[in-house]
Scaffold this motif. Sequence first.
Motif, mmCIF file in Angstrom:
data_model
loop_
_atom_site.group_PDB
_atom_site.id
_atom_site.type_symbol
_atom_site.label_atom_id
_atom_site.label_comp_id
_atom_site.label_asym_id
_atom_site.label_seq_id
_atom_site.Cartn_x
_atom_site.Cartn_y
_atom_site.Cartn_z
ATOM 1 N N ALA A 25 43.564 46.271 66.335
ATOM 2 C CA ALA A 25 43.147 46.094 64.938
ATOM 3 C C ALA A 25 43.803 44.847 64.351
ATOM 4 O O ALA A 25 43.152 44.069 63.637
ATOM 5 N N ASN A 26 45.065 44.623 64.657
ATOM 6 C CA ASN A 26 45.763 43.438 64.154
ATOM 7 C C ASN A 26 45.145 42.162 64.721
ATOM 8 O O ASN A 26 44.932 41.191 63.986
ATOM 9 N N ARG A 27 44.865 42.156 66.016
ATOM 10 C CA ARG A 27 44.249 40.968 66.621
ATOM 11 C C ARG A 27 42.861 40.714 66.044
ATOM 12 O O ARG A 27 42.481 39.573 65.794
ATOM 13 N N ALA A 28 42.089 41.770 65.827
ATOM 14 C CA ALA A 28 40.729 41.624 65.293
ATOM 15 C C ALA A 28 40.730 41.034 63.885
ATOM 16 O O ALA A 28 39.792 40.329 63.507
ATOM 17 N N ASN A 29 41.768 41.305 63.121
ATOM 18 C CA ASN A 29 41.846 40.836 61.729
ATOM 19 C C ASN A 29 42.693 39.579 61.551
ATOM 20 O O ASN A 29 42.775 39.050 60.441
ATOM 21 N N ALA A 31 42.599 36.300 62.199
ATOM 22 C CA ALA A 31 42.054 35.068 61.625
ATOM 23 C C ALA A 31 41.758 35.249 60.137
ATOM 24 O O ALA A 31 42.079 34.366 59.325
ATOM 25 N N ASP A 32 41.168 36.376 59.767
ATOM 26 C CA ASP A 32 40.886 36.641 58.353
ATOM 27 C C ASP A 32 42.170 36.738 57.547
ATOM 28 O O ASP A 32 42.257 36.220 56.435
ATOM 29 N N TRP A 33 43.177 37.418 58.101
ATOM 30 C CA TRP A 33 44.450 37.565 57.398
ATOM 31 C C TRP A 33 45.140 36.215 57.214
ATOM 32 O O TRP A 33 45.760 35.956 56.187
ATOM 33 N N GLN A 34 45.034 35.363 58.235
ATOM 34 C CA GLN A 34 45.636 34.032 58.129
ATOM 35 C C GLN A 34 45.012 33.275 56.961
ATOM 36 O O GLN A 34 45.714 32.660 56.159
ATOM 37 N N LYS A 35 43.695 33.332 56.847
ATOM 38 C CA LYS A 35 43.006 32.631 55.762
ATOM 39 C C LYS A 35 43.297 33.265 54.404
ATOM 40 O O LYS A 35 43.582 32.577 53.430
ATOM 41 N N THR A 66 54.334 34.181 49.309
ATOM 42 C CA THR A 66 54.979 34.857 48.178
ATOM 43 C C THR A 66 55.071 36.358 48.444
ATOM 44 O O THR A 66 54.393 36.885 49.333
ATOM 45 N N MET A 67 55.876 37.041 47.635
ATOM 46 C CA MET A 67 55.955 38.502 47.706
ATOM 47 C C MET A 67 54.589 39.118 47.388
ATOM 48 O O MET A 67 54.199 40.116 47.993
ATOM 49 N N ALA A 68 53.873 38.522 46.444
ATOM 50 C CA ALA A 68 52.552 39.052 46.086
ATOM 51 C C ALA A 68 51.592 38.975 47.269
ATOM 52 O O ALA A 68 50.816 39.914 47.506
ATOM 53 N N ASP A 69 51.648 37.879 48.036
ATOM 54 C CA ASP A 69 50.800 37.764 49.227
ATOM 55 C C ASP A 69 51.184 38.806 50.277
ATOM 56 O O ASP A 69 50.317 39.419 50.908
ATOM 57 N N ALA A 70 52.484 38.993 50.470
ATOM 58 C CA ALA A 70 52.951 39.976 51.449
ATOM 59 C C ALA A 70 52.497 41.383 51.064
ATOM 60 O O ALA A 70 51.994 42.144 51.892
ATOM 61 N N ARG A 71 52.654 41.720 49.821
ATOM 62 C CA ARG A 71 52.247 43.045 49.335
ATOM 63 C C ARG A 71 50.734 43.214 49.426
ATOM 64 O O ARG A 71 50.238 44.266 49.816
ATOM 65 N N ALA A 72 49.991 42.166 49.082
ATOM 66 C CA ALA A 72 48.525 42.240 49.152
ATOM 67 C C ALA A 72 48.063 42.480 50.592
ATOM 68 O O ALA A 72 47.143 43.266 50.830
ATOM 69 N N TRP A 73 48.695 41.812 51.557
ATOM 70 C CA TRP A 73 48.351 42.045 52.963
ATOM 71 C C TRP A 73 48.674 43.481 53.354
ATOM 72 O O TRP A 73 47.835 44.182 53.912
ATOM 73 N N GLU A 78 42.232 46.952 55.397
ATOM 74 C CA GLU A 78 42.226 46.768 56.857
ATOM 75 C C GLU A 78 43.582 47.116 57.467
ATOM 76 O O GLU A 78 43.657 47.779 58.500
ATOM 77 N N TYR A 79 44.657 46.656 56.823
ATOM 78 C CA TYR A 79 45.974 46.975 57.383
ATOM 79 C C TYR A 79 46.316 48.446 57.164
ATOM 80 O O TYR A 79 46.847 49.105 58.060
ATOM 81 N N GLN A 80 46.001 48.976 56.010
ATOM 82 C CA GLN A 80 46.278 50.391 55.748
ATOM 83 C C GLN A 80 45.560 51.286 56.762
ATOM 84 O O GLN A 80 46.097 52.320 57.173
ATOM 85 N N ALA A 81 44.370 50.885 57.189
ATOM 86 C CA ALA A 81 43.623 51.672 58.181
ATOM 87 C C ALA A 81 44.340 51.678 59.533
ATOM 88 O O ALA A 81 44.230 52.646 60.294
ATOM 89 N N ALA A 82 45.097 50.635 59.835
ATOM 90 C CA ALA A 82 45.783 50.531 61.122
ATOM 91 C C ALA A 82 47.136 51.246 61.144
ATOM 92 O O ALA A 82 47.633 51.598 62.225
ATOM 93 N N ILE A 83 47.721 51.464 59.994
ATOM 94 C CA ILE A 83 49.081 52.010 59.927
ATOM 95 C C ILE A 83 49.219 53.368 60.614
ATOM 96 O O ILE A 83 50.230 53.638 61.260
ATOM 97 N N ALA A 84 48.233 54.223 60.496
ATOM 98 C CA ALA A 84 48.331 55.560 61.106
ATOM 99 C C ALA A 84 48.585 55.457 62.602
ATOM 100 O O ALA A 84 49.385 56.229 63.152
#
Length: 100
Positions: A25-29, A31-35, A66-73, A78-84
């Motif tokens: 899931a991390n690899r699939a996302n 490029a989008d996360w980088q942008k 920024t902290m806001a970017d880190a929190r937003a990610w 997409e990331y919340q779906a992978a956490i489980a």
Amino acid sequence: MPAYIMFTREEPVADESALARYSAANRANAADWQKQFSITPLAVYGRLETLEGESADGVVLLQFPTMADARAWYDSPEYQAAIADRHRAAPYRAIMFEGF
């Protein structure tokens, strides 16, 4: 000011298939996360040496503008779906902190 999220895997992986799904899931996302969040991986499960305290089984360090970017990610759907799957794989600690 840059911000960081550090993940420490506290014990060895107990569920390899869950970790594989999380990693996929991390690899699939990636490029989008980088942008979207300007995420920069600085360390991903490299060799480690514990100097003080309890040792970690693995460490990941991510940088954000920024902290806001880190929190937003972290809060992104997409990331919340992978956490489980990460939680099923092994116990982790996640720490967000600001740099200089």
